[in-house]
Design a protein around this motif. Structure first.
Motif, PDB file in Angstrom:
ATOM      1  N   ARG A 104      -4.933  12.725 -10.968  1.00 31.80           N
ATOM      2  CA  ARG A 104      -4.739  13.012  -9.554  1.00 31.80           C
ATOM      3  C   ARG A 104      -4.890  11.711  -8.764  1.00 31.80           C
ATOM      4  NH1 ARG A 104      -8.028  14.070  -5.342  1.00 31.80           N
ATOM      5  NH2 ARG A 104      -9.874  14.142  -6.672  1.00 31.80           N
ATOM      6  N   ALA A 105      -3.972  11.481  -7.842  1.00 34.12           N
ATOM      7  CA  ALA A 105      -4.008  10.249  -7.052  1.00 34.12           C
ATOM      8  C   ALA A 105      -5.288  10.186  -6.227  1.00 34.12           C
ATOM      9  CB  ALA A 105      -2.796  10.193  -6.128  1.00 34.12           C
ATOM     10  N   GLN A 106      -5.917   9.021  -6.205  1.00 34.62           N
ATOM     11  CA  GLN A 106      -7.117   8.815  -5.414  1.00 34.62           C
ATOM     12  C   GLN A 106      -7.303   7.329  -5.154  1.00 34.62           C
ATOM     13  OE1 GLN A 106      -9.988  10.339  -8.481  1.00 34.62           O
ATOM     14  NE2 GLN A 106     -11.033   8.403  -8.064  1.00 34.62           N
ATOM     15  N   VAL A 107      -8.130   7.029  -4.157  1.00 39.18           N
ATOM     16  CA  VAL A 107      -8.386   5.637  -3.809  1.00 39.18           C
ATOM     17  C   VAL A 107      -9.003   4.937  -5.019  1.00 39.18           C
ATOM     18  CG1 VAL A 107      -9.624   4.062  -2.281  1.00 39.18           C
ATOM     19  CG2 VAL A 107      -8.680   6.206  -1.377  1.00 39.18           C
ATOM     20  N   GLY A 108      -8.448   3.767  -5.365  1.00 36.94           N
ATOM     21  CA  GLY A 108      -8.899   3.019  -6.537  1.00 36.94           C
ATOM     22  C   GLY A 108      -7.889   3.059  -7.654  1.00 36.94           C
ATOM     23  N   TYR A 109      -7.021   4.098  -7.659  1.00 33.21           N
ATOM     24  CA  TYR A 109      -5.948   4.167  -8.641  1.00 33.21           C
ATOM     25  C   TYR A 109      -4.748   3.424  -8.063  1.00 33.21           C
ATOM     26  CZ  TYR A 109      -8.477   7.769 -11.271  1.00 33.21           C
ATOM     27  OH  TYR A 109      -9.404   8.444 -12.014  1.00 33.21           O
ATOM     28  N   VAL A 110      -4.163   2.517  -8.822  1.00 35.42           N
ATOM     29  CA  VAL A 110      -3.073   1.698  -8.293  1.00 35.42           C
ATOM     30  C   VAL A 110      -1.876   1.769  -9.227  1.00 35.42           C
ATOM     31  CG1 VAL A 110      -4.686   0.144  -7.126  1.00 35.42           C
ATOM     32  CG2 VAL A 110      -3.919  -0.395  -9.460  1.00 35.42           C
TER      33      VAL A 110
ATOM     34  N   PHE B 114       4.012  -6.621  -7.386  1.00 32.03           N
ATOM     35  CA  PHE B 114       3.142  -6.680  -8.552  1.00 32.03           C
ATOM     36  C   PHE B 114       2.205  -5.470  -8.642  1.00 32.03           C
ATOM     37  CE2 PHE B 114      -0.481  -8.112 -11.098  1.00 32.03           C
ATOM     38  CZ  PHE B 114       0.168  -8.649 -12.193  1.00 32.03           C
ATOM     39  N   VAL B 115       1.677  -5.056  -7.507  1.00 29.66           N
ATOM     40  CA  VAL B 115       0.727  -3.936  -7.510  1.00 29.66           C
ATOM     41  C   VAL B 115       0.857  -3.167  -6.198  1.00 29.66           C
ATOM     42  CG1 VAL B 115      -1.175  -5.321  -6.537  1.00 29.66           C
ATOM     43  CG2 VAL B 115      -1.701  -3.293  -7.893  1.00 29.66           C
ATOM     44  N   ASP B 116       0.736  -1.848  -6.291  1.00 25.47           N
ATOM     45  CA  ASP B 116       0.797  -0.963  -5.119  1.00 25.47           C
ATOM     46  C   ASP B 116      -0.553  -0.252  -5.010  1.00 25.47           C
ATOM     47  OD1 ASP B 116       2.043   0.029  -2.909  1.00 25.47           O
ATOM     48  OD2 ASP B 116       3.366   1.422  -3.983  1.00 25.47           O
ATOM     49  N   LEU B 117      -1.233  -0.431  -3.880  1.00 19.03           N
ATOM     50  CA  LEU B 117      -2.608   0.048  -3.716  1.00 19.03           C
ATOM     51  C   LEU B 117      -2.618   1.399  -2.998  1.00 19.03           C
ATOM     52  CD1 LEU B 117      -4.130  -3.341  -2.451  1.00 19.03           C
ATOM     53  CD2 LEU B 117      -3.826  -2.556  -4.816  1.00 19.03           C
ATOM     54  N   TYR B 118      -3.356   2.378  -3.585  1.00 16.52           N
ATOM     55  CA  TYR B 118      -3.380   3.722  -2.995  1.00 16.52           C
ATOM     56  C   TYR B 118      -4.414   3.792  -1.863  1.00 16.52           C
ATOM     57  CZ  TYR B 118      -3.828   8.744  -2.420  1.00 16.52           C
ATOM     58  OH  TYR B 118      -3.851  10.009  -1.892  1.00 16.52           O
ATOM     59  N   TYR B 119      -3.993   4.485  -0.760  1.00 21.81           N
ATOM     60  CA  TYR B 119      -4.876   4.717   0.391  1.00 21.81           C
ATOM     61  C   TYR B 119      -4.897   6.204   0.746  1.00 21.81           C
ATOM     62  CZ  TYR B 119      -5.093  -0.311   1.204  1.00 21.81           C
ATOM     63  OH  TYR B 119      -5.307  -1.658   1.069  1.00 21.81           O
ATOM     64  N   GLU B 120      -5.983   6.603   1.416  1.00 22.39           N
ATOM     65  CA  GLU B 120      -6.122   8.013   1.803  1.00 22.39           C
ATOM     66  C   GLU B 120      -5.222   8.381   2.976  1.00 22.39           C
ATOM     67  OE1 GLU B 120     -10.189   8.905   2.670  1.00 22.39           O
ATOM     68  OE2 GLU B 120     -10.692   9.337   0.581  1.00 22.39           O
ATOM     69  N   THR B 121      -4.880   7.387   3.811  1.00 23.08           N
ATOM     70  CA  THR B 121      -4.084   7.682   5.008  1.00 23.08           C
ATOM     71  C   THR B 121      -2.902   6.728   5.113  1.00 23.08           C
ATOM     72  OG1 THR B 121      -5.363   6.178   6.423  1.00 23.08           O
ATOM     73  CG2 THR B 121      -6.150   8.464   6.219  1.00 23.08           C
TER      74      THR B 121
ATOM     75  N   GLY C 231       0.829  -1.210   0.000  1.00 26.51           N
ATOM     76  CA  GLY C 231       0.000   0.000   0.000  1.00 26.51           C
ATOM     77  C   GLY C 231       0.859   1.253   0.000  1.00 26.51           C
ATOM     78  N   TYR C 232       0.385   2.304  -0.632  1.00 27.09           N
ATOM     79  CA  TYR C 232       1.132   3.572  -0.592  1.00 27.09           C
ATOM     80  C   TYR C 232       0.163   4.742  -0.392  1.00 27.09           C
ATOM     81  CZ  TYR C 232      -0.062   5.139  -5.409  1.00 27.09           C
ATOM     82  OH  TYR C 232      -0.688   5.573  -6.536  1.00 27.09           O
ATOM     83  N   TYR C 233       0.745   5.847   0.052  1.00 23.99           N
ATOM     84  CA  TYR C 233      -0.039   7.045   0.373  1.00 23.99           C
ATOM     85  C   TYR C 233       0.693   8.259  -0.167  1.00 23.99           C
ATOM     86  CZ  TYR C 233      -1.155  11.160   3.178  1.00 23.99           C
ATOM     87  OH  TYR C 233      -1.456  12.428   3.581  1.00 23.99           O
ATOM     88  N   ALA C 234      -0.025   9.208  -0.680  1.00 22.93           N
ATOM     89  CA  ALA C 234       0.541  10.487  -1.141  1.00 22.93           C
ATOM     90  C   ALA C 234      -0.421  11.601  -0.721  1.00 22.93           C
ATOM     91  CB  ALA C 234       0.715  10.472  -2.658  1.00 22.93           C
ATOM     92  N   PRO C 235       0.088  12.794  -0.479  1.00 21.30           N
ATOM     93  CA  PRO C 235      -0.786  13.899  -0.059  1.00 21.30           C
ATOM     94  C   PRO C 235      -1.888  14.150  -1.087  1.00 21.30           C
ATOM     95  CG  PRO C 235       1.521  14.498   0.202  1.00 21.30           C
ATOM     96  CD  PRO C 235       1.496  13.203  -0.565  1.00 21.30           C
ATOM     97  N   TYR C 236      -2.978  14.739  -0.591  1.00 21.66           N
ATOM     98  CA  TYR C 236      -4.123  15.024  -1.464  1.00 21.66           C
ATOM     99  C   TYR C 236      -3.685  15.916  -2.623  1.00 21.66           C
ATOM    100  CZ  TYR C 236      -8.600  16.827  -3.087  1.00 21.66           C
ATOM    101  OH  TYR C 236      -9.682  17.190  -3.868  1.00 21.66           O
ATOM    102  N   GLY C 237      -4.087  15.543  -3.827  1.00 23.16           N
ATOM    103  CA  GLY C 237      -3.755  16.329  -5.011  1.00 23.16           C
ATOM    104  C   GLY C 237      -2.487  15.889  -5.709  1.00 23.16           C
TER     105      GLY C 237
END
Length: 361
Positions: free
Chosen positions: A283-289, A332-339, A269-275
């Protein structure tokens, strides 16, 4: 030398002295008649709008009024036109004059906790009375009568002072709470993952003041100076992480149709600041991997669940980003999270990635 005598000299020499005297008196009479005619005037007397006209040789307006038995009161307003300086008629040839009398009226003005007792002429207006008293009508003030109203005896004029006071107050917008269902946890008790902050609301009030009496304040506008953010809780209810929905039929956690599936692959899992941006400019958001685009092209639609469908459901996903671990084959895949907290909860998982739809070339 012989003297030449003109006809005029001959005529004068023939006139006798009595003829000269008669001629003089005729000239004098003609002058007197002309002068007397010039002194006869048509005088209009206007008393509060009621008019009468007289023809007179009287040279003084006061003599004319006396002749008409009209008496002036001390407060009456007298306006004279057509008479010369000193009250006498003007130059010869002027044959009209006017005497205008406006009767006095007593009125009262109430303003600023004071009373003004005024004596003005009939025909004056409320505006004239205000000017005499030195009172000015401000933007929000109002009168109980029209300014153009003609004054009448005993008029009671009321000037009401009106002010508006504008005040502002800041209020706290209390933060609330958001509970998100997740499949990262199994606990049925909410777990806080981020604390929110209170906001600030600016309220503008208007208060009307009438003759010093304060009325109830009224709210006229509100402006959010700082938005409140909620405390966020996670609740382990088995919900999919991603909010995306591509409309495929999912039965028992598995899509009924798909192009391909990669089973038992590594997912972090990975996280990036909003925007923050992605490799595809989205723009990065939950569901984009993040993926290796050589294996899974950008724009590919996927469904991601724990290997063997054992509880964890990321849900619908879109290939929108990449990273060194994916390009090197370590992941194989990195999943985006809000926090960041959710990234920690994800850790390293074994997942099955169902390819639902690959973008057309």
């Amino acid at each position: 030398m012989q003297k030449v005598v003109s006809k005029a000299e001959v005529l004068v020499s023939k006139l006798r002295p009595r003829h000269l005297i008669a001629a003089f008196f005729l000239l004098l009479l003609a002058f007197v008649m002309l002068w007397s005619a010039s002194r006869i005037k048509k005088v209009t007397v206007d008393i509060d709008g009621e008019k009468q006209t007289v023809v007179t040789a009287l040279a003084s307006p006061y003599r004319v009024l006396e002749e008409l038995e009209i008496e002036l009161e001390p407060e009456d307003r007298l306006t004279v036109t057509g008479f010369g300086d000193g009250g006498f008629f003007g130059e010869l040839g002027e044959n009209e004059a006017e005497i205008k009398i406006q009767s006095a009226v007593e009125v009262e003005i109430s303003a600023d906790e004071l009373k003004y007792h005024l004596t003005l002429a009939e025909g004056d207006t409320v505006s004239d009375a205000l000017e005499v008293s030195g009172l000015e009508i401000r933007e929000h003030d109002f009168l109980n009568v029209e300014e153009t109203k003609k004054l009448e005896e005993g008029d009671d004029i009321k000037l009401t002072r009106v002010d508006y006071i504008i005040t502002t107050e800041e209020e706290t917008i209390q933060r609330g709470e958001t509970i998100r269902g997740t499949s990262l946890l199994t606990s049925k008790r909410p777990v806080i993952i981020s604390y929110g902050k209170n906001g600030t609301l600016l309220k503008t009030y208007e208060q009307k003041v009438v003759d010093g009496v304060y009325h109830e304040k009224e709210l006229v506008s509100e402006e959010v100076l700082k938005q409140a953010t909620n405390d966020v809780y996670l609740l382990g209810d088995g919900s999919a992480i991603s909010p995306l929905d591509y409309g495929f039929e999912i039965v028992n956690g598995i899509p009924t149709t798909y192009e391909k599936v990669y089973t038992n692959v590594r997912a972090t899992g990975y996280y990036a600041p909003y925007g923050a941006g992605t490799a595809t400019g989205r723009r990065a958001q939950v569901g984009y991997v993040a993926v290796d685009p050589k294996i899974i092209p950008y724009g590919t639609k996927m469904w991601i669940v724990a290997h063997g469908n054992t509880g964890f459901v990321y849900g619908y996903a879109l290939a929108a980003d990449t990273g060194g671990a994916m390009l090197s084959g370590k992941n194989f895949v990195d999943l985006y999270y809000e926090t960041y907290y959710e990234c920690v909860l994800n850790g390293l998982r074994r997942v099955d990635v169902y390819i639902l739809e690959t973008p057309k070339k």
